[in-house]
Scaffold this motif. Structure first.
Motif, PDB file in Angstrom:
ATOM      1  N   LEU A  90       5.966  -8.133  -0.353  1.00 55.91           N
ATOM      2  CA  LEU A  90       5.068  -6.907  -0.619  1.00 55.91           C
ATOM      3  C   LEU A  90       5.794  -5.339  -0.572  1.00 55.91           C
ATOM      4  CD1 LEU A  90       3.044  -8.043   2.359  1.00 55.91           C
ATOM      5  CD2 LEU A  90       2.291  -7.419   0.112  1.00 55.91           C
ATOM      6  N   GLN A 101       1.127   3.778   5.296  1.00 56.42           N
ATOM      7  CA  GLN A 101       1.836   2.800   4.276  1.00 56.42           C
ATOM      8  C   GLN A 101       0.855   2.318   3.608  1.00 56.42           C
ATOM      9  OE1 GLN A 101       5.250   0.592   5.276  1.00 56.42           O
ATOM     10  NE2 GLN A 101       5.847   2.133   6.948  1.00 56.42           N
ATOM     11  N   PHE A 103       0.041  -0.689   0.635  1.00 55.07           N
ATOM     12  CA  PHE A 103       0.641  -1.591   0.203  1.00 55.07           C
ATOM     13  C   PHE A 103      -0.036  -2.309  -1.287  1.00 55.07           C
ATOM     14  CE2 PHE A 103       3.077  -3.445   3.517  1.00 55.07           C
ATOM     15  CZ  PHE A 103       2.885  -2.849   4.704  1.00 55.07           C
ATOM     16  N   GLY A 104       1.135  -3.032  -2.001  1.00 55.48           N
ATOM     17  CA  GLY A 104       0.700  -3.477  -3.127  1.00 55.48           C
ATOM     18  C   GLY A 104       0.160  -4.769  -2.893  1.00 55.48           C
ATOM     19  N   PRO A 105      -0.366  -5.630  -3.982  1.00 60.13           N
ATOM     20  CA  PRO A 105      -1.001  -6.867  -3.805  1.00 60.13           C
ATOM     21  C   PRO A 105      -0.220  -8.026  -3.474  1.00 60.13           C
ATOM     22  CG  PRO A 105      -0.791  -6.452  -6.112  1.00 60.13           C
ATOM     23  CD  PRO A 105      -0.349  -5.211  -5.372  1.00 60.13           C
TER      24      PRO A 105
END
Lengths: 112, 112
Positions: A90, A101, A103-105
């Protein structure tokens, strides 16, 4: 809306291969992070960067390196992939130290 | 060594019930305690966060309770809904949110 994108959702690599995981954020955030997520262990910080060309080791940096040549892009590098690096990776970014923060997938990496 | 310990690992609650997830930490220098929510196939997203100058923070159906002397904090979800079914992570950091230490995660299932 903040968007953090990761180059691949799924990746399969062989032991010993060099692996690049790419992350891009579109909100001009200062900080970027790489975590790995494993069942029963939560998220563990690998590396983070607070500025271009700056990096700091997280809790589990062994076997990994990172690169941040541009503010929006943060790469995680596995110099020689091993089976114990099979995991969900991640990427995250934050505007400053005191901001949340995003987060991406995630990229699910399998090393065979 | 896990500096933030989270329990239970999994939780099943009926619709309308109260979900409670607990976390305990060791580092007394921690001064920021966020909770993240993760749906399948997505990255974690910040749900609610607290700093140790208050003992409780409420946002809608979600409440963090914080006990500094016991070094514990918990997430309460009131009137739990099937849409709350997700994995929840507690985390902690000192001096800002850059270096988060995450708990192991709790998989919550809310039955209709």
């Amino acid at each position: 809306d903040v968007k953090v994108t990761q180059s691949s959702r799924y990746l399969v690599k062989r032991t010993g291969e060099k692996v690049f995981l790419e992350c891009v954020q579109d909100m001009d955030h200062e900080n970027m992070f790489w975590y790995r997520q494993d069942p029963g262990l939560g998220l563990r910080l690998i590396y983070f960067s607070y500025d271009v060309k700056m990096k700091e080791k997280g809790d589990i940096p062994e076997g990994y390196s990172v690169s941040r040549e541009k503010k929006e892009r943060f790469s995680l590098i596995l110099e020689s992939a091993s089976t114990n690096q099979t995991s969900m990776y991640l990427c995250a970014s934050s505007l400053t130290d005191w901001d949340e923060q995003y987060f991406g997938p995630g990229t699910r990496l399998t090393v065979t | 060594q896990q500096q933030v310990k989270q329990s239970p690992q999994s939780l099943i609650v009926q619709k309308g019930g109260i979900s409670i997830i607990n976390c305990a930490y060791e580092n007394t220098a921690f001064d920021y305690f966020p909770w993240y929510q993760q749906f399948p196939g997505k990255g974690p997203a910040l749900l609610i966060a607290i700093r140790p100058d208050v003992s409780e923070k409420k946002e809608g159906r979600f409440t963090i309770s914080f006990n500094k002397s016991a070094k514990q904090f918990s997430l309460h979800i009131m009137d739990s809904q099937p849409g709350d079914s997700a994995t929840y992570f507690c985390a902690a950091s000192e001096g800002g949110g850059s270096r988060l230490t995450f708990g192991e995660g709790t998989q919550l299932t809310v039955n209709p």
